[in-house]
Design an enzyme around this catalytic site. Structure first.
Site, PDB file in Angstrom:
ATOM      1  N   TYR A 159      -6.860   1.845   6.119  1.00  0.00           N
ATOM      2  CA  TYR A 159      -6.057   0.385   6.340  1.00  0.00           C
ATOM      3  C   TYR A 159      -6.305  -1.106   6.293  1.00  0.00           C
ATOM      4  O   TYR A 159      -4.903  -1.593   7.075  1.00  0.00           O
ATOM      5  CB  TYR A 159      -4.592   0.838   5.505  1.00  0.00           C
ATOM      6  CG  TYR A 159      -3.955   1.952   6.423  1.00  0.00           C
ATOM      7  CD1 TYR A 159      -3.603   1.711   8.335  1.00  0.00           C
ATOM      8  CD2 TYR A 159      -4.127   2.749   6.717  1.00  0.00           C
ATOM      9  CE1 TYR A 159      -3.527   2.285   9.442  1.00  0.00           C
ATOM     10  CE2 TYR A 159      -2.803   3.822   7.312  1.00  0.00           C
ATOM     11  CZ  TYR A 159      -3.148   3.483   8.166  1.00  0.00           C
ATOM     12  OH  TYR A 159      -1.871   4.366   9.065  1.00  0.00           O
ATOM     13  N   CYS A 216      29.210  43.491 -12.981  1.00  0.00           N
ATOM     14  CA  CYS A 216      29.384  45.235 -13.014  1.00  0.00           C
ATOM     15  C   CYS A 216      29.397  46.302 -12.235  1.00  0.00           C
ATOM     16  O   CYS A 216      29.984  47.609 -12.847  1.00  0.00           O
ATOM     17  CB  CYS A 216      28.953  45.718 -14.361  1.00  0.00           C
ATOM     18  SG  CYS A 216      26.608  46.370 -14.007  1.00  0.00           S
ATOM     19  N   LYS A 236      10.238   3.137   2.626  1.00  0.00           N
ATOM     20  CA  LYS A 236      10.815   5.053   2.475  1.00  0.00           C
ATOM     21  C   LYS A 236      11.572   4.769   0.824  1.00  0.00           C
ATOM     22  O   LYS A 236      12.194   4.494   0.706  1.00  0.00           O
ATOM     23  CB  LYS A 236      11.634   4.971   3.464  1.00  0.00           C
ATOM     24  CG  LYS A 236      10.832   4.901   5.039  1.00  0.00           C
ATOM     25  CD  LYS A 236       9.755   6.212   5.026  1.00  0.00           C
ATOM     26  CE  LYS A 236       9.362   6.976   5.638  1.00  0.00           C
ATOM     27  NZ  LYS A 236      10.377   7.366   6.718  1.00  0.00           N
ATOM     28  N   GLU A 296       1.135  -0.797  -0.038  1.00  0.00           N
ATOM     29  CA  GLU A 296       0.132   0.058  -0.032  1.00  0.00           C
ATOM     30  C   GLU A 296       0.758   1.105  -0.028  1.00  0.00           C
ATOM     31  O   GLU A 296       1.785   1.336   0.592  1.00  0.00           O
ATOM     32  CB  GLU A 296      -0.891   0.109   1.481  1.00  0.00           C
ATOM     33  CG  GLU A 296      -1.930  -1.185   1.506  1.00  0.00           C
ATOM     34  CD  GLU A 296      -2.134  -0.963   3.039  1.00  0.00           C
ATOM     35  OE1 GLU A 296      -2.450  -0.298   3.920  1.00  0.00           O
ATOM     36  OE2 GLU A 296      -2.954  -2.338   3.203  1.00  0.00           O
ATOM     37  N   ASP A 345       1.626   9.922   3.963  1.00  0.00           N
ATOM     38  CA  ASP A 345       2.066  10.938   4.889  1.00  0.00           C
ATOM     39  C   ASP A 345       1.145  11.797   5.423  1.00  0.00           C
ATOM     40  O   ASP A 345       0.842  12.803   5.195  1.00  0.00           O
ATOM     41  CB  ASP A 345       2.928  11.964   4.298  1.00  0.00           C
ATOM     42  CG  ASP A 345       3.788  12.463   4.438  1.00  0.00           C
ATOM     43  OD1 ASP A 345       3.743  11.852   6.102  1.00  0.00           O
ATOM     44  OD2 ASP A 345       4.988  13.266   4.729  1.00  0.00           O
ATOM     45  N   CYS A 357      26.586  45.580 -19.299  1.00  0.00           N
ATOM     46  CA  CYS A 357      27.408  44.494 -17.881  1.00  0.00           C
ATOM     47  C   CYS A 357      27.587  42.538 -17.766  1.00  0.00           C
ATOM     48  O   CYS A 357      26.549  42.392 -19.415  1.00  0.00           O
ATOM     49  CB  CYS A 357      25.714  43.758 -17.054  1.00  0.00           C
ATOM     50  SG  CYS A 357      26.104  43.177 -16.078  1.00  0.00           S
ATOM     51  N   CYS A 366      24.247  45.596  -9.063  1.00  0.00           N
ATOM     52  CA  CYS A 366      25.247  44.427  -9.266  1.00  0.00           C
ATOM     53  C   CYS A 366      26.567  43.911  -8.784  1.00  0.00           C
ATOM     54  O   CYS A 366      27.348  45.033  -9.874  1.00  0.00           O
ATOM     55  CB  CYS A 366      25.045  44.667 -11.247  1.00  0.00           C
ATOM     56  SG  CYS A 366      25.885  42.899 -12.365  1.00  0.00           S
ATOM     57  N   CYS A 370      19.687  44.923 -13.363  1.00  0.00           N
ATOM     58  CA  CYS A 370      21.012  45.135 -13.888  1.00  0.00           C
ATOM     59  C   CYS A 370      20.536  45.424 -14.548  1.00  0.00           C
ATOM     60  O   CYS A 370      20.174  44.884 -15.874  1.00  0.00           O
ATOM     61  CB  CYS A 370      21.800  44.871 -13.365  1.00  0.00           C
ATOM     62  SG  CYS A 370      23.596  45.213 -14.377  1.00  0.00           S
ATOM     63  N   LYS A 399       1.933   4.276   1.745  1.00  0.00           N
ATOM     64  CA  LYS A 399       2.756   4.971   3.330  1.00  0.00           C
ATOM     65  C   LYS A 399       1.875   6.777   2.559  1.00  0.00           C
ATOM     66  O   LYS A 399       2.898   7.263   2.621  1.00  0.00           O
ATOM     67  CB  LYS A 399       4.645   4.548   3.407  1.00  0.00           C
ATOM     68  CG  LYS A 399       4.296   5.128   4.972  1.00  0.00           C
ATOM     69  CD  LYS A 399       5.287   4.880   5.176  1.00  0.00           C
ATOM     70  CE  LYS A 399       5.987   5.190   6.846  1.00  0.00           C
ATOM     71  NZ  LYS A 399       5.261   6.347   7.175  1.00  0.00           N
TER      72      LYS A 399
HETATM   73  S1  IVH Z   1      -0.031   0.015   8.710  1.00  0.00           S
HETATM   74  C1  IVH Z   1       1.522  -1.672  13.132  1.00  0.00           C
HETATM   75  N1  IVH Z   1      -0.145   1.190   6.175  1.00  0.00           N
HETATM   76  O1  IVH Z   1       3.129   5.204   9.178  1.00  0.00           O
HETATM   77  C2  IVH Z   1       1.731  -0.160  11.710  1.00  0.00           C
HETATM   78  N2  IVH Z   1       0.713   2.840   7.985  1.00  0.00           N
HETATM   79  O2  IVH Z   1       5.242   5.171   9.939  1.00  0.00           O
HETATM   80  C3  IVH Z   1       0.591   0.329  11.203  1.00  0.00           C
HETATM   81  N3  IVH Z   1       1.020   4.604   7.430  1.00  0.00           N
HETATM   82  O3  IVH Z   1       2.095   4.997  12.128  1.00  0.00           O
HETATM   83  C4  IVH Z   1       0.341   1.094  10.620  1.00  0.00           C
HETATM   84  N4  IVH Z   1       0.225   5.098   5.618  1.00  0.00           N
HETATM   85  O4  IVH Z   1      -0.031   5.759  10.425  1.00  0.00           O
HETATM   86  C5  IVH Z   1      -0.108   1.762   7.765  1.00  0.00           C
HETATM   87  N5  IVH Z   1      -0.590   2.783   4.242  1.00  0.00           N
HETATM   88  C6  IVH Z   1      -0.461   2.164   5.571  1.00  0.00           C
HETATM   89  C7  IVH Z   1       0.157   3.351   5.934  1.00  0.00           C
HETATM   90  C8  IVH Z   1       0.079   3.538   7.374  1.00  0.00           C
HETATM   91  C9  IVH Z   1       1.087   5.711   6.878  1.00  0.00           C
HETATM   92  C10 IVH Z   1       1.348   5.902   9.037  1.00  0.00           C
HETATM   93  C11 IVH Z   1       1.086   5.060   9.991  1.00  0.00           C
HETATM   94  C12 IVH Z   1       2.009   4.615  10.586  1.00  0.00           C
HETATM   95  C13 IVH Z   1       3.020   5.124  10.362  1.00  0.00           C
HETATM   96  C14 IVH Z   1       4.008   4.372  10.882  1.00  0.00           C
END
Ligand code: IVH
Length: 718
Positions: free
Chosen positions: A245, A429, A332, A129, A133, A449, A426, A444, A131
């Site tokens: 998720y 020049c 990451k 999935e 932010d 120049c 400048c 300038c 991640k």
């Molecule tokens: S699973 C047991 N799935 O990333 C950990 N976390 O760096 C359960 N996060 O605290 C998290 N996307 O807030 C999971 N697809 C994803 C996620 C995700 C973002 C966040 C989550 C977690 C942090 C860890």
């Protein structure tokens, strides 16, 4: 402050126990402080990546000395205690965090570790999935009703942000959202992420800035700040979204795999994470790469992917290290935003004389590239963001964009930072700089120049303009420095001997450059216009101007009103064009270009004679080389008209194969008939050969009355 960096186990083992202990304590203090900045103040002073590095080092030390670990070590809990202001909520189960992998190697190492713990891992499938932010939230539903929503806090205790979460439109207040859906479970606790899209982030920050309020650093920071508003009305104004998720706990018939979990969440009406089901680790790596490539197209910020063992029983069986479940890992993406020290601010003189500041940085790696310089946009930006020399600054490098300074880490200031004063003269020049109060930039305006001239020569020779192969920045600077050119026209007067005096030039190189310069003489007018570096006139405007003015003389005579009337040219650009041509030195430049034969003339669609003007045609039967539509267009292009029925006003009936009743009508009315070949000839075009071959033969055999060639062409007097 400890500078975060990648530390190896060997390095730590080589330290004396005393030094290591000292480092360990310092690291703990440092991380506690960053937790506080991050979780309580929502104002981190280091990037996530740097934070992870600190944590990694701490974990390594703890692996070497497990006897040092105390319950207050940052590894023993997820974050910092929740801030004051919200009611505390104890989570029904620990809300865990994730270990990180930064490379394929890290990921395979993780796999090998857990494979040793449980042989089932060998054949497991994975869910990958994004991640997200954002900010982790925990949503409680009893008999389908949303009753409590909390932040993660330290993983044990979070903050009750129910009122705020209710304002997030994607948080279902009752599940299933679809009244015809499956019955709701008696109890369900769902974990997800509250986030904000990149586009909404940009817009919100713009609005905040316009109101003079503090802007946010990044989307995650924004989501957190917005959700943790004490006034839910403020949260309600923020474009927050939800994605889910995980089912943390619940009652009833709950899914057994991660993949089913996502489908189940969807059926209940939650927005579930977009995910890919992967048969093995290689496919999971493939999925990582897939997302990495799409990183810029995805509407939300993602800092990697999460690789999860699909089988939830196996996940549980693998257990937890510290606060990280073994059965999943964050893989990451290379970091794009880091912090480093701003060593100095310098300025660059552009080809239009624009002065732009840029940052000299303590070299720092961003996404695999060492960055030493970054743009600061303009002086106003430095002032607005209060960026000072010596500041710790956030530097971002995303996709193809030039690295830029996001802003200072205000809380990392020591008091030794120096505010920046823009130059008044400048730097190349020495002439005083000029600033139009209506504009952001400083210029300038010294025509002589050398910095500007070198940039103009470079641009003139670039692919966007005259495309002179081999003439780049370095040679442009050499030519200017040796005073071989005082404007771009001088390029066309260069002699081989001139070039041979320059460093790095031998016969061959000089000849090649001279040839490339000569070759550029035939470039179309629009490229020459582009190459003149008229402020505001890039390739698009140049192409537009070319359509209206056949050469530079004509363009030079254009008035302000005339130019403004062109679509795409506003008053500012019109003014700039008129100004440019009014300068005596530019008049000289144009004369020199003309003399050198660099004088392209726009190839206008020539006004073709229209031999069919005034004639009306009717078509019947099938023509050999054109369809009905094409024949109509052909006749009209040559000035004629086409109508659908024959009358006395019809000039000619064009007869193809299998003519219809129109032929008899034309004969009755005495309207002349012509064939396809004749049509071409009347229009002044050569008939296509295939038509001639066939037709000539037929004519020879049977010149029929239906197929006469009108004897008198051209058509004077008709
Ligand atoms: S699973 C047991 N799935 O990333 C950990 N976390 O760096 C359960 N996060 O605290 C998290 N996307 O807030 C999971 N697809 C994803 C996620 C995700 C973002 C966040 C989550 C977690 C942090 C860890």
């Amino acid at each position: 402050m400890i500078r975060p960096r990648k530390v190896t186990r060997e390095e730590l083992m080589s330290m004396s126990e005393e030094a290591l202990r000292e480092r360990y304590e310092a690291l703990k203090r440092e991380i506690h402080y960053h937790n506080y900045r991050y979780y309580v103040l929502n104002d981190p002073v280091i990037s996530d990546y740097e934070y992870d590095l600190l944590m990694q080092e701490l974990r390594l030390i703890e692996e070497l000395h497990p006897e040092w670990v105390t319950p207050d070590s940052p590894t023993q809990r997820v974050g910092a205690p929740p801030a004051e202001g919200f009611r505390k909520v104890r989570h029904p189960v620990p809300v865990l965090s994730l270990a990180n992998a930064y490379s394929e190697e890290d990921l395979r190492a993780w796999f090998n570790r857990i494979r040793r713990l449980d042989p089932r891992v060998e054949t497991t499938d994975f869910v990958v999935e994004p991640k997200f932010d954002g900010l982790s939230v925990v949503l409680h539903y009893r008999n389908g009703v949303f009753e409590l929503g909390a932040t993660r806090g330290d993983g044990e205790v979070g903050e009750d942000v129910t009122a705020n979460l209710r304002t997030v439109k994607q948080v279902p207040l009752r599940i299933p959202v679809d009244p015809n859906g499956p019955p709701p479970p008696p109890y369900l606790v769902v974990r997800g992420e509250v986030y904000i899209t990149k586009e909404d982030f940009r817009r919100l920050n713009q609005e905040l800035a316009a109101r003079g309020e503090r802007t946010y650093l990044n989307p995650r920071n924004t989501a957190a700040g917005s959700l943790r508003q004490l006034d839910p009305n403020v949260t309600a104004q923020r474009p927050l979204r939800l994605v889910t998720y995980q089912i943390l706990t619940g009652e009833g018939d709950l899914p057994r795999t991660q993949w089913e979990t996502l489908r189940y969440l969807e059926r209940m009406g939650f927005p579930a994470a977009e995910a890919r089901l992967c048969k093995n680790l290689d496919e999971a790596i493939e999925a990582y790469r897939w997302w990495l490539e799409r990183r810029d197209q995805v509407p939300y910020e993602m800092d990697g992917v999460v690789v999860k063992i699909n089988d939830l029983d196996l996940q549980r069986a693998l257990g937890v290290v510290g606060k990280d479940p073994r059965g999943m890992i964050a893989f990451k993406f290379p970091a794009r935003e880091v912090t480093t020290t701003l060593l100095d601010i310098q300025v660059n003189v552009g080809r239009t004389g624009r002065i732009t500041p840029y940052a000299i940085l303590e070299p720092v790696e961003i996404g695999g590239v060492i960055v030493r310089k970054a743009t600061l946009h303009n002086f106003k930006y430095i002032q607005e963001k209060d960026i000072r020399i010596g500041d710790r600054v956030y530097v971002k490098r995303a996709g193809d964009v030039i690295p830029y300074i996001v802003g200072p880490v205000v809380s990392a200031r020591t008091g030794k930072e120096k505010p920046y004063t823009p130059p008044t003269h400048c730097p190349v020049c020495g002439e005083p700089l000029y600033h139009d109060p209506d504009e952001v930039d400083w210029y300038c305006v010294n025509a002589a120049c050398p910095a500007q001239l070198a940039r103009r020569v470079e641009y003139f020779a670039s692919r966007t303009a005259m495309d002179i192969a081999g003439l780049g920045r370095k040679i442009a600077e050499q030519l200017v420095e040796a005073q071989l050119v005082s404007d771009v026209a001088d390029l066309y007067y260069l002699k081989k001997d001139d070039l041979l005096r320059l460093e790095g030039f031998a016969e061959k190189k000089a000849e090649n450059l001279l040839r490339a310069i000569q070759d550029s003489k035939n470039r179309p007018l629009r490229r020459l216009i582009t190459g003149l570096s008229i402020k505001g006139v890039g390739p698009t405007i140049a192409a537009l101007l070319e359509q209206h003015y056949p050469d530079l003389d004509a363009l030079g005579r254009a008035t302000l009103e005339e130019l403004e009337a062109l679509e795409g040219v506003g008053p500012v650009i019109a003014r700039s064009i008129v100004d440019w041509f009014s300068r005596p030195r530019h008049r000289v430049l144009l004369e020199k270009l003309k003399k050198a034969g660099v004088w392209p003339v726009a190839r206008k669609e020539e006004e073709k004679p229209k031999p069919l003007a005034g004639l009306t045609f009717v078509l019947t039967g099938a023509l050999k080389t054109m369809t009905r539509e094409e024949a109509k267009a052909f006749i009209e292009a040559h000035g004629g008209r086409v109508t659908s029925s024959v009358s006395r006003k019809t000039s000619y009936l064009v007869v193809g194969e299998h003519p219809g009743s129109k032929l008899q009508k034309a004969q009755r009315l005495g309207v002349p008939t012509i064939d396809e070949i004749t049509l071409y000839r009347m229009a002044g075009e050569e008939p296509p050969p295939e038509l001639l071959a066939g037709a000539e033969k037929i004519e020879e055999q049977t010149p029929t009355p239906q197929n006469p060639t009108p004897p008198h062409l051209p058509l004077e007097g008709i």
